[in-house]
Write a protein that holds these residues in place. Structure first.
Motif: not given
Length: 147
Positions: A119-144
């Motif tokens: 299902e998944h090949t890698d993971f990363i821990w990011l700051t809130q802003q970085q994670a929001a920018e990297k998340a593919w879906s808009p709903s995921n970005r908003d919830e972060i």
């Protein structure tokens, strides 16, 4: 059993995972290297969204919240989005819109995910802003950003 009985219903969960330090976990999909996301997964027939959140968290990251004594927080919120055209074959006939139930969990700082390589090949821990920018879906970005 009809063919549709094995297809997904258009209902899922989103589980945003973060540490007390406010680093957020994103995981990379095996079927799309550009698709980084929080934990997501379809709700099985007869399963409650909260049960799905615990199950998907364990399946996708190896994090057993119950064994760790950590509660997944239910946000009592849903998002709706169009199902990606290339994934519609996985859903019941005519399903175009998915309803996503929102959850989050704060995990210990030393948490190390164990991914299912199918299902998944890698993971990363990011700051809130970085994670929001990297998340593919808009709903995921908003919830972060809402945490």
């Amino acid at each position: 059993m009809t063919e549709n009985a094995t297809l997904r219903q258009p209902y899922s969960v989103l589980v945003v995972i973060y540490k007390k330090s406010k680093d957020f976990l994103l995981i990379q999909r095996a079927d799309d290297a550009n698709f980084w996301q929080s934990v997501t997964g379809g709700i099985d027939e007869g399963e409650k969204p909260l049960e799905t959140a615990y199950r998907e968290l364990l399946e996708e990251t190896g994090i057993d919240a119950r064994a760790l004594g950590i509660t997944i927080r239910e946000h009592h919120k849903t998002n709706q989005y169009a199902i990606r055209e290339q994934w519609r074959y996985r859903y019941q006939d005519g399903a175009l819109i998915n309803t996503e139930h929102v959850f989050s969990i704060c995990v210990p700082d030393d948490t190390a995910p164990l991914l299912d390589p199918n299902e998944h090949t890698d993971f990363i821990w990011l700051t809130q802003q970085q994670a929001a920018e990297k998340a593919w879906s808009p709903s995921n970005r908003d919830e972060i950003l809402n945490l």
